[in-house]
Every structure is written in structure tokens, then in C-alpha cells.
Design a protein around this motif. Structure first.
Motif, PDB file in Angstrom:
ATOM      1  N   LEU A   9      16.772  -3.470  -9.247  1.00 56.01           N
ATOM      2  CA  LEU A   9      17.780  -2.709  -9.955  1.00 56.01           C
ATOM      3  C   LEU A   9      17.384  -2.603 -11.428  1.00 56.01           C
ATOM      4  CD1 LEU A   9      20.821  -4.572  -8.398  1.00 56.01           C
ATOM      5  CD2 LEU A   9      19.977  -2.318  -7.723  1.00 56.01           C
ATOM      6  N   GLY A 151      24.368   5.096 -11.230  1.00 59.02           N
ATOM      7  CA  GLY A 151      23.820   3.981 -11.990  1.00 59.02           C
ATOM      8  C   GLY A 151      24.855   3.196 -12.773  1.00 59.02           C
ATOM      9  N   ILE A 306      30.727  -1.464  -6.220  1.00 58.36           N
ATOM     10  CA  ILE A 306      29.601  -2.189  -6.802  1.00 58.36           C
ATOM     11  C   ILE A 306      29.414  -3.526  -6.098  1.00 58.36           C
ATOM     12  CG2 ILE A 306      28.846  -3.436  -8.872  1.00 58.36           C
ATOM     13  CD1 ILE A 306      30.017  -1.157 -10.504  1.00 58.36           C
ATOM     14  N   ARG A 310      26.033  -4.056  -3.923  1.00 55.70           N
ATOM     15  CA  ARG A 310      25.061  -5.038  -4.444  1.00 55.70           C
ATOM     16  C   ARG A 310      24.891  -6.193  -3.476  1.00 55.70           C
ATOM     17  NH1 ARG A 310      25.508  -0.598  -7.383  1.00 55.70           N
ATOM     18  NH2 ARG A 310      24.497  -0.737  -9.425  1.00 55.70           N
ATOM     19  N   THR A 334      19.691   2.522  -8.192  1.00 53.48           N
ATOM     20  CA  THR A 334      20.851   2.014  -7.464  1.00 53.48           C
ATOM     21  C   THR A 334      20.520   1.907  -5.977  1.00 53.48           C
ATOM     22  OG1 THR A 334      21.672   4.304  -7.307  1.00 53.48           O
ATOM     23  CG2 THR A 334      22.573   2.924  -9.057  1.00 53.48           C
TER      24      THR A 334
END
Length: 490
Positions: A9, A151, A306, A310, A334
Motif C-alpha cells: 500500500l 486511495g 477501509i 485492509r 489500494t
């Protein structure tokens, strides 16, 4: 961990202020108050302020656990990585899976109110139309999906706009509500006692709902690989975020007890905050707070996206889930595959939720189910920090309290709430909460048998830090290279 290649990332995108904003937005102050107050009042009545207070103390212990673990292992998977490298890889996977499932459920629990609040700005009767609320909520969700895909920098700019407006409106109405006269009740210190809980089971039910209020501040840890000076910044931002939302939750919960009757709370179960606004500022108050709730809901959809993407990125990178989830977009840096998959699944669930009933019914079961899953991965993280820092806890009283006793107490509290709540909750909520966790056994055992390096971890130890370095690759994302060196940070 293996020395295989993977694309990382984008590093050093977010600063301290950015991460504090993300922590506060992650807990969604306006949304939590609007959508969850009726559930909390239904569980504990006038003891709502007490439930939030007594849950905040162990929650700070969990925030300390995230802070200390983030100092020695910077990883987008957060508790997924930490628990796996301290307690057991199976428990680590369950921690990550609990976040994934709870976040996915929230896509429904969050998108529906986003749609309902948007419609309420034009016509309050439209907000009761579940199908129409679903369509508008889905549009908001897709917009946030595109922002997250663009992003971390674009994401935080959107957060600054949405959360800044939300917090300004909340600060105004906090003052108006506390000085409002002629409400349904008068202030009573017993609201902070135990007399309204009706036993330990009632207290546990209230604490489970309160845990949902706070949930979301830990998005800062999932952004650690994209944050400057993340070993310090992400944990500090999480602690500040818990403190800020605690104050907001307490002020507005007291205001609800003062201003609204139990009947008003029940009739406005999906938007208690709007009813409060109408009482303290007739005409404009309700509409302004509807704007705050709408912005809060959309903002927390973004932070939840997010967290889940992630986490899935870290799992794909470690090959504990399909490795494609660990692919990073060449331009936006991303995890685009994870974002696409989460978007498709969440939209399907959102559409399917139409058959479950009204917005209020869906929220009630979803909040309780998410609370069970939060208790699991927060509790395991609280245990993980004690194991990781076991060699340093006796260096000073501060080390023992902040890195050991307080997080451990938070973990014990979370597990106690989990067990006590199982017999009190609606069967649908228990089925969603525990059943969702059980589904995770399938990918866990599958990738364990396929020999993922995650299941042969290097042990996490507070006397050493873990540095993650990536070698760009156009096609494949796998486990990062891990370097260990002496740590001087506690």
C-alpha cells in the motif's frame, strides 16, 4: 513469514490529525446515537449513560492494547496479525474474520439509515419505505466504494468534509439539549449507577450494545501501513478517538433521558437524534441533526470499508484467503480486488435485507450480532498484548498497568459480556453473530491445509519490532518480507 514478493500500500499518506479524524469518524458519533439509542434504552432503560461509562473503561484498555501492539508490528491486518503471532494462528484468523463479518453486516446496518436519512430530508414519510431507503443507501455505498478505491488521500479528504460538518452540528445541539427546559425527565445520578440494570445479564446486554457505539476507532490500525510514524500515530489516534466519542455519547444519552419520553424513543427507533432535534429546536433542529446522521453514516461506511478491505488485503497477502485479495492497484495503491469483492457481497446483502422487515428491525438484530463479533476480536487483542509484552511488564508500574493489567481487564470484560449476552439476545442476533464466525472455519482450515506461512509464524515479542518491506510486483501479492530488530519503544 515468507520472503515472497508483493506490492504494498502507499506509505506515509496520513498524518496524526488525519488519523484522529478517521478514529472519530470510525465510531460514527451521530449515527451511533441515532440508530443505537433505542436499542440501548430497550436493554437498560435509564441506565444508558452508565452502560456507556462502564464500557468506556475496558474499551480504553483495548485501545491501549492496539496502541502497544501497533508499536511492534505495523500490519494492515492489525489484530489478525497480532493475535496470530502471539496466541495462535487459528485465533488470529478468527479475529480477522470477526472484523470482516461484522463490517460486512454493517454495510447493511449502515447503508439503510444513510438512505432513510437522505429521504427524510425531503419527506419524512419516505424514510419508512425500506425498498426506497435501500436504493438510496446503495447509491451512497457505491460512492464511498469509489472513494476508498481512489486511495487513502482521497478518503481522508472526504472524511474531513463529512466529519467536520457532523461534529460542528453535534457540538451545537449538545449545548442546546443540555440547557433545554420542559423535557420529559429530570437529571438523576442514579443513571450512572447499577440500579436500572436488573441484574448482571441486563448489564451485559447493555454493555454489548455500548461496545457497538465505540466500535470503529481501530480503523487507524488498519491504516498503519499508510500512516507516517505509524508506530506512534495510529495508537495515539485510537486513544484520542475513544475519548472524543465517549464525551459525545454521554452528553447526548443524558440529553435523551432529559428530553424524550420512552414512547418517543420507541416511535423513533431508527432516528432518535432527529426526534431530539425537533424537541430542542422545533422546525430546524430535526432537519439539521438528520444531516449530521446522514453524514456520519456515510462517513463510517467509508471507514468500515477501509477496515474490511485492509483486513482482507492482509489475509490475501498471507494466503489465508484467496491471494487475489492481496493485489494492489498500480495507480491508486489500494487493494482493488478486496474492495470489489466486498462491494459486490455487501450490495447483495443490502438488497436481500428488504425481506427482513423495517429499518428499525434490521438495525436491532444487526447491532447485537456485530456486538458479539466485536467482543471476540477486541477480547483476543487484549490478551495478545499481555503475551507480547510479558517480558517487559515488570519494568515499571506504568508498564504493568498500561501494557498489562488494563488491556487484560478489557479482554476479560469483553469475554464476560459475550458469554452473559448469549442467553439474553434474540435468537436471530445470536445466529447471525456466532454463525458468521463459524463460517470462517471453512477458509481457515482450507488454507491451513494448503500450507500458508501465516500458520507457521515468527513469534511476536515486545523486545523486537517487525519491519515490513515490499517489493513491487505487477501481478502477485503475497506475504511481506519481515525483518526483526531490537525495539527501544514501549
Amino acid at each position: 513469514m515468507s520472503n515472497l514478493r508483493g506490492r504494498g500500500l502507499q506509505a506515509n499518506v496520513l498524518g496524526t490529525f488525519d488519523t484522529v479524524v478517521m478514529a472519530v469518524a470510525g465510531s460514527a458519533p451521530a449515527y451511533s446515537i441515532a440508530a443505537t439509542t433505542a436499542v440501548l434504552v430497550g436493554a437498560v432503560g435509564l441506565a444508558s449513560p452508565a452502560a456507556l461509562l462502564y464500557c468506556a473503561i475496558p474499551m480504553l484498555g483495548i485501545a491501549l492494547a492496539f496502541s502497544y501492539l501497533g508499536r511492534i508490528d505495523v500490519n494492515a491486518g492489525a489484530s489478525y496479525s497480532w493475535v496470530g503471532r502471539t496466541l495462535h494462528p487459528f485465533l488470529g484468523f478468527i479475529s480477522g474474520w470477526a472484523l470482516v463479518i461484522s463490517a460486512t453486516i454493517f454495510m447493511v446496518a449502515g447503508s439503510l439509515p444513510a438512505g432513510a436519512m437522505t429521504l427524510a430530508l425531503f419527506d419524512e414519510t419516505l424514510a419508512d419505505d425500506t425498498a426506497l431507503s435501500t436504493a438510496v443507501g446503495a447509491a451512497w455505498f457505491v460512492l464511498m466504494l469509489l472513494v476508498v478505491l481512489g486511495g487513502a488521500r482521497l478518503t481522508v479528504r472526504a472524511q474531513l468534509l463529512m466529519s467536520g460538518t457532523e461534529l460542528t452540528i453535534l457540538a451545537l445541539f449538545a449545548a442546546l439539549a443540555l440547557f433545554h427546559t420542559g423535557g420529559a425527565g429530570t437529571f438523576d445520578w442514579s443513571w450512572f449507577g447499577f440500579s436500572h440494570f436488573h441484574g448482571t445479564a441486563g448489564f451485559a446486554s447493555g454493555a454489548l450494545v455500548a461496545a457497538f457505539y465505540y466500535w470503529g476507532w481501530d480503523v487507524t490500525s488498519n491504516l498503519s501501513e499508510e500512516t507516517r510514524n505509524s508506530r506512534r500515530t495510529t495508537g495515539l489516534a485510537g486513544l484520542i478517538g475513544v475519548g472524543v466519542v465517549f464525551l459525545l455519547f454521554e452528553v447526548f444519552t443524558i440529553a435523551v433521558n432529559l428530553v424524550l419520553s420512552s414512547r418517543q424513543i420507541e416511535e423513533n427507533d431508527a432516528n432518535v437524534l432527529g426526534a431530539l432535534g425537533d424537541e430542542v429546536w422545533p422546525g430546524w433542529g430535526g432537519r439539521l441533526l438528520v444531516v449530521a446522521v446522514m453524514l456520519s453514516t456515510v462517513a463510517t461506511l467509508e471507514t468500515t470499508l477501509i477496515q474490511v478491505t485492509r483486513s482482507l488485503f492482509a489475509m490475501g497477502r498471507d494466503r489465508t484467503m484467496p491471494s487475489a485479495l492481496g493485489r494492489v492497484h498500480r495507480t491508486w495503491n489500494t487493494p482493488w480486488v478486496a474492495i470489489t469483492v466486498v462491494g459486490a457481497v455487501a450490495l447483495a446483502l443490502l438488497i436481500a435485507s428488504n425481506v427482513l422487515g423495517s429499518v428499525g428491525d434490521i438495525l436491532s438484530d444487526a447491532i447485537s450480532a456485530i456486538g458479539l463479533q466485536i467482543a471476540v476480536y477486541y477480547g483476543l487483542t487484549g490478551l495478545a498484548v499481555v503475551v507480547a509484552y510479558r517480558k517487559t511488564l515488570l519494568r515499571s508500574p506504568a508498564h504493568f498497568l498500561l501494557g498489562g493489567l488494563w488491556p487484560l481487564s478489557g479482554a476479560v470484560f469483553m469475554f464476560w459480556v459475550l458469554v452473559e449476552s448469549l442467553g439474553e439476545l434474540d435468537p436471530a442476533a445470536v445466529t447471525i453473530g456466532i454463525g458468521g464466525l463459524a463460517v470462517g472455519l471453512v477458509p481457515m482450515l482450507w488454507y491451513w491445509r494448503r500450507g500458508s506461512d501465516y500458520y507457521r509464524p515468527a513469534r511476536l515479542d515486545a523486545t523486537r519490532t517487525v519491519a515490513v518491506r515490499y517489493v513491487p510486483d505487477d501481478r502477485t501479492a503475497t506475504s511481506p518480507r519481515v525483518h526483526e530488530g531490537l525495539s527501544t519503544d514501549f
